[in-house]
Design a protein around this motif. Structure first.
Motif, mmCIF file in Angstrom:
data_model
loop_
_atom_site.group_PDB
_atom_site.id
_atom_site.type_symbol
_atom_site.label_atom_id
_atom_site.label_comp_id
_atom_site.label_asym_id
_atom_site.label_seq_id
_atom_site.Cartn_x
_atom_site.Cartn_y
_atom_site.Cartn_z
ATOM 1 N N MET B 239 0.817 -1.219 0.000
ATOM 2 C CA MET B 239 0.000 0.000 0.000
ATOM 3 C C MET B 239 0.846 1.262 0.000
ATOM 4 N N TRP B 240 2.152 1.121 0.217
ATOM 5 C CA TRP B 240 2.980 2.287 0.486
ATOM 6 C C TRP B 240 2.856 3.371 -0.583
ATOM 7 N N GLY B 241 2.942 2.960 -1.843
ATOM 8 C CA GLY B 241 2.852 3.929 -2.930
ATOM 9 C C GLY B 241 1.524 4.649 -2.931
ATOM 10 N N VAL B 242 0.457 3.909 -2.660
ATOM 11 C CA VAL B 242 -0.874 4.516 -2.655
ATOM 12 C C VAL B 242 -0.975 5.511 -1.496
ATOM 13 N N TYR B 243 -0.357 5.163 -0.380
ATOM 14 C CA TYR B 243 -0.387 6.054 0.785
ATOM 15 C C TYR B 243 0.284 7.380 0.453
ATOM 16 N N TYR B 244 1.436 7.304 -0.182
ATOM 17 C CA TYR B 244 2.136 8.544 -0.529
ATOM 18 C C TYR B 244 1.333 9.327 -1.556
ATOM 19 N N PHE B 245 0.687 8.605 -2.461
ATOM 20 C CA PHE B 245 -0.152 9.284 -3.444
ATOM 21 C C PHE B 245 -1.309 10.009 -2.756
ATOM 22 N N ALA B 246 -1.949 9.320 -1.799
ATOM 23 C CA ALA B 246 -3.084 9.936 -1.107
ATOM 24 C C ALA B 246 -2.633 11.205 -0.399
ATOM 25 N N ALA B 247 -1.455 11.136 0.236
ATOM 26 C CA ALA B 247 -0.927 12.314 0.910
ATOM 27 C C ALA B 247 -0.636 13.421 -0.102
#
Lengths: 533, 438
Positions: B239-247
């Protein structure tokens, strides 16, 4: 203030304007007239200069007139396939879940695959209704009603599987936290229980949303049915039973709707609120479905990207099903193409491409992290249970999934492909198959070789597995055909709102073109018409 | 239905251009404005970064580097999020954003600076690893896997194919090249349109945005792996990439709102960027704050529930040692507070109100990055090295320094040209944008 005199600057800039190297507008291929590529212009949402009256006549006509010749045979085939569902389920309940191909190792297979498959398809309707509504995407009017219907039917099909897979179906009420003397409660820590809440909430809200959106149209149908009844009465004919029934049923369904502006105002508000409520539901349902797997420690199941990945997959599969159903109907029903234009198909193809890439992104991330994480069991599942043809007995399922879900939508990079209904239909078919395989891959390939090699076991479906699945498709199609036959397939009122003539600015300018409403330097806002321009 | 001919379009464009909101003094800042402010920003930046350097000497290098990294990852998120937003708008033929588009373009054209700011972290870490050689002790580096002293462990060996200095630097070059290309190209297409009025440039931008979004999704995810997740080489999350994207997406909208609010406060963009635009930006803030919470919760929840040690260490570190206070504060500040506030229409309709919420969210965004990066500093040698509260000035100095530098360059960019992409083909839609319902 600016250093340059404003007028002078504007004049300078306007003098520099040139329309572009070539006048490309003349040679553009507009398809049915909606494939407008020119930036700054919008495609019409309804073709052939349909008037508001035409819209009513056409859409109500689908539900009022004698159905086309293909309808009855199609209905009979679908309904008899539903019989397979009945037979399969009955045999299952009488005998036990052993009649499926399940075994000690693979204790979930087609049952949960089908559940996730159907519940995923049930996401597009609410996505189209709620999220596209919140984003003010007017093109949704062409597909929202049928997509919502599809949602309800898909959720109906989905609901069957968890219910029948419990073995002792007479205890199914245990899934609800009902106070009882034995003090037996469901396990509140289990995602399977949250599924019960999530899916039933979703079904309720989707049903409400669908029904509420239809009330104005039911009122139209009611008025027409009563008119027809009265016309036959004044002509001295005997009232026919179907006509009477139609009038009664639509009167009930329309709930006294009288098209008053107060009704409309509340309707709009309620619709917006329901859209706001339904949007998190779209995400929550499939997120919780993904929790069924991802909260476990089974290699191949436990990965953090599962919730958004499942949601993207659900939208992907749902849109594919919308296209799969509507493209043939678009050909079979007269005038359907006026409302479901090539532009709509193109937009949905783009969504298929986008969501297909999201799913592909998740596959890639899973694979990468399976290696990066350094957990050999995780890696084993990905390589030796799924991808590697030499090692994985289910390699064909994995590659079918990749081919259908990631590769096949790639044709939509080309405009020719995403505006060709046949190609779109074929890709939608591939995607539907691929999304079924995705769930099969996740569930069966992870389970069939977990932990102890001595217990490894393959899963093969029995005729009951196949019969129930085929039967669920039959049920879905039966319900959909009934919907086509009796309910307005387009939201009549909303379609009228996107007619060119519904635009308050129409005809105010010299040309029927954007910007014509900016009254020669006046305010571009909704200013009152100032006579001829 | 036919498309407009070139002449018709020209006439249409000229009609749009006569809209009073597009008057030159409404869409240009006064000549020379912003120079003082940007000079001030550069001054603050210089002071902040100098203090960070001092911190590297007085406190320790790793601490100063992490503090600087927090600032850099925060501003990088703003720029990447803006690039994403504009590409999505291009893809969906959005019309409402015409008058706010230029400011978003300014934000993503900050990417070269952001990438430049990332580089020192990588360079310093690699140099420190090389200089220290085998004598480096545990916890010597921020990116521990670079440490030759601990290269024998299983996970380091296993990941060496991906986590090694040359490939790490090569990937940096790759991300940098892709982002700078996308940003510069989209920015120059839009600026070109300012001059020529050629509407087909928008189609070029739309086409680019198709493959651009895909490439951006992959590169930003892997950049998030490389520059944040790999700080703990044991940890992994799909999920890490998606988390940074959401931020990123949230931070981008928040920054945009602040920029637009300031411009409106200066009496510019009257009638061009209206309360209606603010309301929609408020909805985006709401949506991305919820999306961030959704992604953050999913990641946390799945790791907590499965309770596998190789993953839980990440959250354990942030739920102990005093970090739990920040964890809970982020839930409230990044999700609950904006969720409640942004539900109300008056907040979204008010320039000041929305700017305040946006400012708050931007602070939360920095705290989010802080929460990710900073606990990694004193993992191995918490007791012996941790300066405790007295070391916080380094964090403040570095973050303020990086943001001041970002703001200084941004202000100069904004002041350098028109505030609206006045020849945008969808501008007429943006000028009359309304939220009809409610």
């Amino acid at each position: 203030m600016s250093a340059i005199n404003p007028d002078e600057q504007t004049a300078q800039q306007l003098a520099g304007l040139r329309p572009g190297a070539a006048d490309r507008s003349k040679h553009a291929d507009l398809g049915d007239g909606t494939l407008v590529e020119a930036p700054g212009e919008r495609a019409p949402l309804v073709l052939n200069d349909r008037s508001a009256h035409d819209v009513t006549e056409i859409v109500c006509g689908y539900a009022e007139n004698t159905p086309p010749k293909w309808w009855l045979p199609a209905f009979l085939i679908a309904a008899s396939s539903t019989g397979l569902l009945g037979v399969g389920v009955l045999y299952l309940i009488i005998t036990g879940v052993g009649v499926w191909g399940l075994n000690n190792q693979v204790n979930w297979a087609w049952d949960i695959t089908n559940f996730v498959f159907w519940i995923g398809i049930g996401h597009a309707g609410t996505l189209i209704s709620a999220i596209l509504c919140l984003l003010k995407q007017k093109w949704r009017t062409a597909v929202n009603r049928s997509a919502e219907a599809m949602t309800i039917f898909a959720v109906t099909c989905a609901g069957i599987f968890p219910a029948i897979h419990v073995g002792r179906i007479w205890f199914i009420w245990f899934v609800f936290p009902i106070p009882n003397y034995n003090y037996i409660w469901p396990n509140f820590q289990s995602p399977l229980l949250w599924d019960v809440f999530a899916v039933s909430t979703y079904a309720t809200v989707s049903g409400l949303f669908w029904y509420m959106g239809m009330i104005p149209d039911f009122a139209t149908m009611r008025d027409r049915a009563i008119l027809r009844l009265n016309a036959s009465a004044s002509a001295g004919e005997k009232k026919k039973l179907p006509d009477i029934l139609r009038a009664y049923i639509f009167t009930l369904l329309a709930q006294g709707w009288r098209m008053s502006s107060r009704h409309w105002h509340r309707y709009e508000m309620a619709y917006l609120l329901l859209a706001g409520l339904a949007t998190p539901l779209v995400l929550s349902v499939h997120s919780i479905v993904s929790f069924d797997f991802a909260t476990s420690v089974v290699p191949g199941w436990h990965t953090t990207i599962f919730p958004p990945y499942f949601v993207a997959g659900a939208i992907f599969g749902g849109f594919a099903m919308v296209l799969l159903l509507l493209i043939p109907i678009r050909e079979l029903y007269a005038n359907f193409k006026d409302f479901l234009t090539l532009r709509h198909l193109e937009n949905m193809s783009k969504i298929l491409l986008a969501t297909g890439m999201m799913v592909g992104f998740a596959y890639a991330m899973e694979f990468f992290i399976a290696w990066y994480g350094g957990n050999e069991y995780e890696w084993y599942v990905f390589i030796n249970n799924r991808a590697n043809p030499a090692m994985a007995p289910y390699w064909w399922a994995y590659w079918a999934m990749i081919t259908c879900n990631v590769l096949s939508p790639q044709v939509f990079w080309f405009k020719k492909m995403r505006t060709n209904p046949l190609v779109i239909w074929l890709v939608a078919l591939f995607v539907t198959i691929g999304m079924w395989f995705e769930r099969f891959v996740i569930i069966v390939t992870s389970l069939h070789r977990a932990w102890l090699p001595a217990t490894w076991h393959m899963f093969w479906p029995t005729w009951v597995d196949i019969g129930i699945f085929v039967g669920s498709i039959g049920l879905f199609l039966t319900l959909f055909l009934l919907f086509l036959r009796f309910v307005p397939v387009f939201p009549i009122a909303e379609l009228k709102a996107v007619l060119p003539e519904a635009d308050p600015h129409r005809g105010h300018g010299d040309h029927d073109e954007p910007g014509a409403d900016v009254h020669g330097g006046g305010h571009g806002e909704l200013s009152a018409p100032k006579g001829a321009h | 239905m036919s498309q407009m001919t070139a002449d018709q379009y020209r006439a249409h464009l000229e009609r749009t251009r006569r809209h009073p909101a597009l008057a030159a003094d409404n869409i240009h800042l006064p000549a020379g404005s912003g120079t003082k402010l940007s000079a001030l920003c550069f001054g603050v930046a210089l002071a902040g970064l100098a203090l960070t350097l001092l911190g590297a000497v007085v406190v320790n290098v790793k601490h100063a580097l992490a503090a600087y990294q927090v600032g850099v990852m925060s501003v990088l998120a703003i720029a990447l999020g803006s690039l994403f937003m504009i590409m999505i708008f291009n893809l969906v033929n959005a019309g409402w954003h015409g008058t706010v588009k230029r400011q978003w373009e300014h934000l993503f054209s900050m990417l070269p600076l952001c990438v430049l700011l990332v580089f020192p972290v990588l360079a310093i870490e690699v140099i420190r690893a090389v200089v220290a050689g085998d004598s480096g002790r545990d916890g010597f580096l921020l990116f521990e896997w670079l440490n030759p002293a601990i290269s024998g462990t299983f996970l380091i060996e296993h990941k060496a194919g991906f986590l090694n200095a040359p490939f790490w630097l090569l990937r940096f070059v790759l991300y940098a090249a892709i982002w700078i290309f996308l940003a510069q190209r989209l920015y120059s297409l839009s600026k070109q349109q300012d001059l020529t009025g050629d509407r087909w440039l928008s189609q070029k931008a739309r086409f680019m945005s198709g493959w651009g979004t895909l490439v951006l999704a992959l590169t930003s995810s892997f950049a998030a792996f490389d520059w944040m997740m790999s700080m703990d080489y044991r940890f992994f999350s799909t999920m890490w990439g998606v988390y940074y994207f959401a931020a990123s997406a949230g931070a981008s909208v928040a920054t945009l709102v602040i920029v637009l609010a300031i411009l409106r406060g200066m009496g510019r963009l009257t009638g061009a960027v209206t309360d209606e635009h603010f309301r929609d930006l408020g909805k985006f803030l709401f949506a991305f704050s919820v999306f961030w919470a959704y992604i953050g919760f999913s990641q946390y929840f799945l790791i907590w529930y499965a309770n596998i040690p190789e993953e839980t260490a990440y959250y354990l570190r942030r739920m102990t040692g005093g970090w739990e206070a920040l964890s809970f504060f982020l839930i409230a500040g990044h999700f609950v507070v904006p969720f409640v506030l942004l539900l109300f229409k008056p907040v979204k309709h008010s320039t000041l109100g929305l700017a305040l919420v946006a400012g708050w969210l931007l602070v939360m965004h920095v705290l989010d990055m802080f929460w990710i990066i900073r606990p990694m500093v004193y993992v191995q040698d918490w007791a012996s090295l941790n300066p405790g509260p007295t070391g916080w000035w380094v964090d403040v100095a570095a973050i303020v320094g990086v943001f001041a530098l970002f703001a200084g360059v941004l202000i100069r960019k904004i002041a350098s040209g028109p505030l609206v992409a006045a020849n945008d083909p969808y501008l007429h839609e943006s000028l009359k944008h309304k939220n009809y319902v409610g």
